[in-house]
Write an enzyme that holds these catalytic residues in place. Structure first.
Site, PDB file in Angstrom:
ATOM      1  N   ARG B 121       0.796  -1.232   0.000  1.00  8.32           N
ATOM      2  CA  ARG B 121       0.000   0.000   0.000  1.00  8.32           C
ATOM      3  C   ARG B 121       0.828   1.280   0.000  1.00  8.32           C
ATOM      4  NH1 ARG B 121      -3.010  -2.774   4.152  1.00  8.32           N
ATOM      5  NH2 ARG B 121      -4.680  -3.980   3.191  1.00  8.32           N
ATOM      6  N   LYS B 143       2.474  11.144 -11.838  1.00  5.85           N
ATOM      7  CA  LYS B 143       1.616  10.227 -12.592  1.00  5.85           C
ATOM      8  C   LYS B 143       2.383   8.935 -12.818  1.00  5.85           C
ATOM      9  CE  LYS B 143      -1.584  12.944 -15.397  1.00  5.85           C
ATOM     10  NZ  LYS B 143      -2.022  13.157 -16.784  1.00  5.85           N
ATOM     11  N   GLU B 185       8.287  16.961 -25.938  1.00  2.00           N
ATOM     12  CA  GLU B 185       7.681  17.433 -24.688  1.00  2.00           C
ATOM     13  C   GLU B 185       8.257  18.791 -24.290  1.00  2.00           C
ATOM     14  OE1 GLU B 185       5.169  15.657 -23.458  1.00  2.00           O
ATOM     15  OE2 GLU B 185       5.562  13.508 -23.739  1.00  2.00           O
ATOM     16  N   LYS B 227       6.268  22.544 -15.371  1.00  3.67           N
ATOM     17  CA  LYS B 227       5.473  21.394 -14.953  1.00  3.67           C
ATOM     18  C   LYS B 227       5.169  21.455 -13.453  1.00  3.67           C
ATOM     19  CE  LYS B 227       4.389  16.627 -15.386  1.00  3.67           C
ATOM     20  NZ  LYS B 227       4.538  15.373 -16.118  1.00  3.67           N
ATOM     21  N   GLU B 237      -5.254  16.356 -11.571  1.00  2.00           N
ATOM     22  CA  GLU B 237      -5.801  16.658 -12.899  1.00  2.00           C
ATOM     23  C   GLU B 237      -7.316  16.786 -12.894  1.00  2.00           C
ATOM     24  OE1 GLU B 237      -3.712  14.886 -16.228  1.00  2.00           O
ATOM     25  OE2 GLU B 237      -5.554  14.832 -17.370  1.00  2.00           O
ATOM     26  N   ARG B 241      -4.241  20.899 -15.102  1.00  2.25           N
ATOM     27  CA  ARG B 241      -3.158  19.953 -15.391  1.00  2.25           C
ATOM     28  C   ARG B 241      -3.345  19.268 -16.746  1.00  2.25           C
ATOM     29  NH1 ARG B 241       0.050  15.492 -11.660  1.00  2.25           N
ATOM     30  NH2 ARG B 241       1.276  14.688 -13.406  1.00  2.25           N
ATOM     31  N   ASN B 245      -1.453  17.667 -21.569  1.00  2.00           N
ATOM     32  CA  ASN B 245      -1.749  16.631 -22.556  1.00  2.00           C
ATOM     33  C   ASN B 245      -1.887  17.185 -23.973  1.00  2.00           C
ATOM     34  OD1 ASN B 245      -1.822  14.380 -20.774  1.00  2.00           O
ATOM     35  ND2 ASN B 245      -3.725  15.210 -19.947  1.00  2.00           N
ATOM     36  N   HIS B 248      -1.644  14.956 -26.955  1.00  2.00           N
ATOM     37  CA  HIS B 248      -1.624  13.580 -26.438  1.00  2.00           C
ATOM     38  C   HIS B 248      -2.857  12.761 -26.800  1.00  2.00           C
ATOM     39  CE1 HIS B 248       1.938  14.858 -24.367  1.00  2.00           C
ATOM     40  NE2 HIS B 248       2.081  13.708 -23.754  1.00  2.00           N
ATOM     41  N   HIS B 252      -1.890   9.537 -28.380  1.00  2.00           N
ATOM     42  CA  HIS B 252      -2.191   8.203 -27.850  1.00  2.00           C
ATOM     43  C   HIS B 252      -2.881   7.341 -28.899  1.00  2.00           C
ATOM     44  CE1 HIS B 252      -2.014   9.766 -23.428  1.00  2.00           C
ATOM     45  NE2 HIS B 252      -0.833   9.477 -23.907  1.00  2.00           N
ATOM     46  N   HIS B 265       6.650   7.557 -27.948  1.00  2.00           N
ATOM     47  CA  HIS B 265       5.666   8.464 -27.355  1.00  2.00           C
ATOM     48  C   HIS B 265       5.874   9.902 -27.851  1.00  2.00           C
ATOM     49  CE1 HIS B 265       3.001  10.223 -24.368  1.00  2.00           C
ATOM     50  NE2 HIS B 265       3.973  11.022 -23.989  1.00  2.00           N
TER      51      HIS B 265
HETATM   52  N1  LIG Z   1       4.251   9.929 -15.938  1.00  2.00           N
HETATM   53  C1  LIG Z   1       4.145  10.925 -16.789  1.00  2.00           C
HETATM   54  O1  LIG Z   1       3.730  12.014 -16.435  1.00  2.00           O
HETATM   55  C2  LIG Z   1       4.566  10.714 -18.221  1.00  2.00           C
HETATM   56  C3  LIG Z   1       4.754  11.804 -19.056  1.00  2.00           C
HETATM   57  C4  LIG Z   1       5.215  11.558 -20.344  1.00  2.00           C
HETATM   58  C5  LIG Z   1       5.481  10.269 -20.758  1.00  2.00           C
HETATM   59  N2  LIG Z   1       5.280   9.248 -19.905  1.00  2.00           N
HETATM   60  C6  LIG Z   1       5.585   7.877 -20.308  1.00  2.00           C
HETATM   61  O2  LIG Z   1       6.985   7.764 -20.512  1.00  2.00           O
HETATM   62  C7  LIG Z   1       7.236   6.729 -21.439  1.00  2.00           C
HETATM   63  C8  LIG Z   1       8.229   7.191 -22.455  1.00  2.00           C
HETATM   64  O3  LIG Z   1       9.414   7.521 -21.764  1.00  2.00           O
HETATM   65  P1  LIG Z   1      10.815   7.536 -22.535  1.00  2.00           P
HETATM   66  O4  LIG Z   1      10.659   8.329 -23.743  1.00  2.00           O
HETATM   67  O5  LIG Z   1      11.833   7.893 -21.542  1.00  2.00           O
HETATM   68  O6  LIG Z   1      10.948   6.013 -23.025  1.00  2.00           O
HETATM   69  P2  LIG Z   1      11.778   4.771 -22.453  1.00  2.00           P
HETATM   70  O7  LIG Z   1      11.724   4.701 -21.000  1.00  2.00           O
HETATM   71  O8  LIG Z   1      11.316   3.595 -23.213  1.00  2.00           O
HETATM   72  O9  LIG Z   1      13.283   5.103 -22.874  1.00  2.00           O
HETATM   73  C9  LIG Z   1      13.597   5.188 -24.219  1.00  2.00           C
HETATM   74  C10 LIG Z   1      14.759   4.232 -24.606  1.00  2.00           C
HETATM   75  O10 LIG Z   1      15.986   4.785 -24.188  1.00  2.00           O
HETATM   76  C11 LIG Z   1      16.680   3.862 -23.366  1.00  2.00           C
HETATM   77  N3  LIG Z   1      17.441   4.665 -22.429  1.00  2.00           N
HETATM   78  C12 LIG Z   1      16.990   5.276 -21.317  1.00  2.00           C
HETATM   79  N4  LIG Z   1      17.945   6.048 -20.810  1.00  2.00           N
HETATM   80  C13 LIG Z   1      19.028   5.912 -21.604  1.00  2.00           C
HETATM   81  C14 LIG Z   1      20.320   6.455 -21.590  1.00  2.00           C
HETATM   82  N5  LIG Z   1      20.690   7.355 -20.662  1.00  2.00           N
HETATM   83  N6  LIG Z   1      21.198   6.077 -22.534  1.00  2.00           N
HETATM   84  C15 LIG Z   1      20.819   5.192 -23.504  1.00  2.00           C
HETATM   85  N7  LIG Z   1      19.603   4.662 -23.571  1.00  2.00           N
HETATM   86  C16 LIG Z   1      18.724   5.018 -22.630  1.00  2.00           C
HETATM   87  C17 LIG Z   1      15.600   3.027 -22.787  1.00  2.00           C
HETATM   88  O11 LIG Z   1      16.099   1.798 -22.300  1.00  2.00           O
HETATM   89  C18 LIG Z   1      14.656   2.887 -23.957  1.00  2.00           C
HETATM   90  O12 LIG Z   1      15.136   1.901 -24.825  1.00  2.00           O
HETATM   91  C19 LIG Z   1       5.891   6.357 -22.034  1.00  2.00           C
HETATM   92  O13 LIG Z   1       5.515   5.114 -21.499  1.00  2.00           O
HETATM   93  C20 LIG Z   1       4.960   7.459 -21.581  1.00  2.00           C
HETATM   94  O14 LIG Z   1       3.643   7.014 -21.386  1.00  2.00           O
HETATM   95  C21 LIG Z   1       4.833   9.441 -18.657  1.00  2.00           C
HETATM   96 ZN   LIG Z   2       3.860  12.894 -23.047  1.00  2.00          ZN
END
Ligand SMILES: NC(=O)c1ccc[n+]([C@@H]2O[C@H](COP(=O)([O-])OP(=O)(O)OC[C@H]3O[C@@H](n4cnc5c(N)ncnc54)[C@H](O)[C@@H]3O)[C@@H](O)[C@H]2O)c1
Ligand SMILES: [Zn+2]
Ligand SMILES: NC(=O)c1ccc[n+]([C@@H]2O[C@H](COP(=O)([O-])OP(=O)(O)OC[C@H]3O[C@@H](n4cnc5c(N)ncnc54)[C@H](O)[C@@H]3O)[C@@H](O)[C@H]2O)c1
Ligand SMILES: [Zn+2]
Lengths: 364, 364
Positions: B121, B143, B185, B227, B237, B241, B245, B248, B252, B265
């Site tokens: 929890r 999030k 972003e 942010k 949200e 907030r 998006n 998005h 999505h 993404h």
């Molecule tokens: N929580 C939120 O508010 C929020 C906001 C935006 C996006 N997201 C989510 O984030 C995700 C996308 O995140 P992302 O773009 O970081 O993708 P990701 O986590 O898949 O990373 C992208 C790639 O880069 C690699 N990688 C990471 N760091 C590295 C580094 N320093 N050197 C070399 N390779 C590296 C990873 O292993 C992966 O293959 C999506 O699932 C999306 O839904 C969440």
């Molecule tokens: Zn995003």
């Protein structure tokens, strides 16, 4: 007469309604809904009994009802069942303002609450507990969870309902064994910090076991008041809320050791409270007569008072070490300073052994 | 120089540190831990690069580190991966005071945050984002989520970290395509409510794409400030907030329609922001030059600006209807009154069609 207990949690206070005929008069529900749409989660035992009147009264107010019926049993309190809820909600495109309603015992309540906590990062949630245990305990306070093969309630969230409807009528169909199991939690409140209630229970237990409705409503209200007070003071269990786990560290070990569902939760808690009493005696807090009083009232409710050995003390302790109330490898126990006064403390190995020994000898 | 951005969420404020060499100087982490024990979640790509210095610096301070390494990729942002985390934590008997650390991009951050929200929890949680996208966006604001076959991020929680460590050094190993995706972003913040930042980005984009460290730190700080302000005002949200998006809802649909992981993404968000711009033009808010400015800066970052058709407008709309930002069947869109001023509104079917048509024609 409907009794109301307020749960005064700062960010999200809510009411518990206790009374008769609540299920089929759903106006209290409809006034709370952010959109005229609900998803009711129940199981194959409870749905045939109580789904229809609930749905009828909601639909009469123009509320669209999705029904999600899960298999019945503690062994289905799992990822898989939770996923069934998610699948159903997504298939029907339930939205962020769609309210989830739990209709059933603690298993349905815990799972539905958790589903509400995580579906689209949280949707509104209402509890309609239909077991005694759920009415006095699990539906109040916002603990939600599912089990994991390596431990009970290990995955979950603190997530408060917007309303709890405890309909006494629904207890009429509850099997005796389940009714008794609920009584374990009722007695627990007396032992924790309400000696007056404990004495009242000793006087009125025969009437309660005969399911006298006035006595039942009285007892449920008192339990909810006690739980509401404790929960409002410590929602996330950083302190005194842990007192509500009297008998539960032992009890969870029994449930896990026997295999979930073999002993009912309340049965395990009953035997666990006896172990906690023995341990408190080993620490010099309780005298023999105190322990006997605990055993006597539990026996009146037909609850088991002797713990199974679980294959020996070593295994028993190992199972307890998997409990959530562990800090730096040390288990926190809920112990009794006297009947009606529990505290949080540690137990030396020797006191655990004394308690297990007493249980073993009682079994001879 | 380490930059600090404070996220002023009432019940749980925390700091984002932005700078160099943060990973191997873990003293800021250790001072926050309620017990000298952490579980670090990473993946098969990031762990070989950055796990060792982090673990070494934590262990040098007497902190016990469990390592949990997941497969790499958006397609593993699932129940199954989450369960791997739960299994590992329970097998090692991680406790309520054990802190989870996410070391990786947004996928690892979102999953680890969700794991922290639901393990027993809720346990403490720290983010060490290693992608540009994670440093400017996903690691901030609490999030957390996993995907479901029927929708992205459909299951999750709002759960704040206790600290975010954005180490610029880690960006040096990031593949170009991922770096560009993060830039989507970054540009988003300019479009939402920071026209001055948008203009700064237009001037400095070449330097940023060359990964100039000073410019990068400057941009990351500005994004986090934006942010943090929005999130502090509306954690769950319920209102503003949702502006975050922008692009998005379209994005999505692209991610889901192409199959998760086919488009990144950030790539989907880039094409989605262009669609949002076209739609805003159809509503009469933007003029052609505005839309061209959006397209131009995205092109500088090598991001796709043309959405795939996803097999037609009907399917596109169907995919959008599965988004979380749906109320009583109506999708809420984030639209642009002008560049640097976004608002939440609805889109008439015709404006969606106009946007999809513009994308289709641009593709000719
Ligand atoms: N929580 C939120 O508010 C929020 C906001 C935006 C996006 N997201 C989510 O984030 C995700 C996308 O995140 P992302 O773009 O970081 O993708 P990701 O986590 O898949 O990373 C992208 C790639 O880069 C690699 N990688 C990471 N760091 C590295 C580094 N320093 N050197 C070399 N390779 C590296 C990873 O292993 C992966 O293959 C999506 O699932 C999306 O839904 C969440
Ligand atoms: Zn995003
Ligand atoms: N969240 C909390 O704070 C909390 C507190 C205590 C217990 N719990 C949890 O609650 C669960 C136990 O709850 P429970 O004892 O209600 O078990 P349960 O939900 O399994 O219900 C017991 C049985 O009675 C049936 N039933 C329910 N209502 C009925 C009715 N009105 N008539 C006939 N049959 C009915 C159920 O289908 C089931 O077969 C455990 O999983 C335990 O961990 C949670
Ligand atoms: Zn209990």
């Amino acid at each position: 007469m409907t009794r109301v207990v307020r749960v005064d949690i700062a960010h999200a206070p809510y009411d518990i309604l206790i009374g008769k005929n609540l299920l089929s008069v759903a106006d209290r529900i409809s006034s709370l809904l952010p959109q005229p749409r609900v998803a009711i989660v129940s199981n194959t035992t409870v749905a045939p009994l109580y789904m229809q009147p609930l749905v009828a009264s909601l639909e009469a107010q123009g509320i669209v009802c999705q029904q999600i019926i899960l298999p019945d049993g503690e062994k289905y309190k799992t990822w898989e069942s939770l996923n069934l809820i998610m699948d159903a909600l997504l298939t029907e495109r339930a939205e962020r303002k769609t309210t989830l309603i739990a209709l059933g015992g603690g298993v349905i309540g815990d799972m539905t609450g958790f589903a509400a906590a995580i579906y689209q990062r949280g949707v509104p949630f209402i509890q309609i507990p239909t077991t005694l245990l759920a009415q006095v305990d699990s539906s109040v306070g916002g603990k939600t969870a599912i089990n994991h093969p390596l431990g009970k309630n290990m995955i979950g969230a603190f997530y408060q309902p917007r309303l709890v409807l405890a309909d006494i009528d629904s207890l009429s169909t509850l099997p005796d064994r389940e009714f008794s199991a609920g009584m374990a939690e009722v007695i627990k409140y007396g032992l924790i910090d309400d000696p007056e209630f404990l004495a009242w229970l000793e006087v009125n237990m025969d009437g309660l076991m005969a399911r006298d409705e006035v006595l039942l409503a009285e007892a449920i209200e008192r339990c909810c008041q006690n739980k509401a007070r404790i929960v409002a003071a410590d929602e996330k269990e950083t302190g005194q809320r842990a007192l509500l786990n009297l008998g539960h560290t032992f009890g969870h070990a029994i449930e896990a050791g026997m295999g979930y569902g073999v002993w009912l939760h309340g049965e395990a808690v009953a035997a666990g409270m006896v172990l906690a009493a023995y341990a408190s005696q080993a620490l010099g807090h309780l005298i023999t007569q105190d322990v006997e009083r605990v055993i006597a009232i539990l026996k009146k409710t037909k609850l088991p008072v002797v713990s199974p050995s679980l294959g020996g003390a070593a295994r028993f302790k190992e199972l307890m070490a998997q409990d959530k109330k562990v800090d730096a490898g040390r288990i926190k126990f809920i112990l009794l300073r006297q009947l009606g006064e529990a505290y949080i403390g540690e137990l030396p190995e020797s006191a655990i052994d004394s308690a297990l020994l007493a249980a073993c000898e009682a079994d001879k």
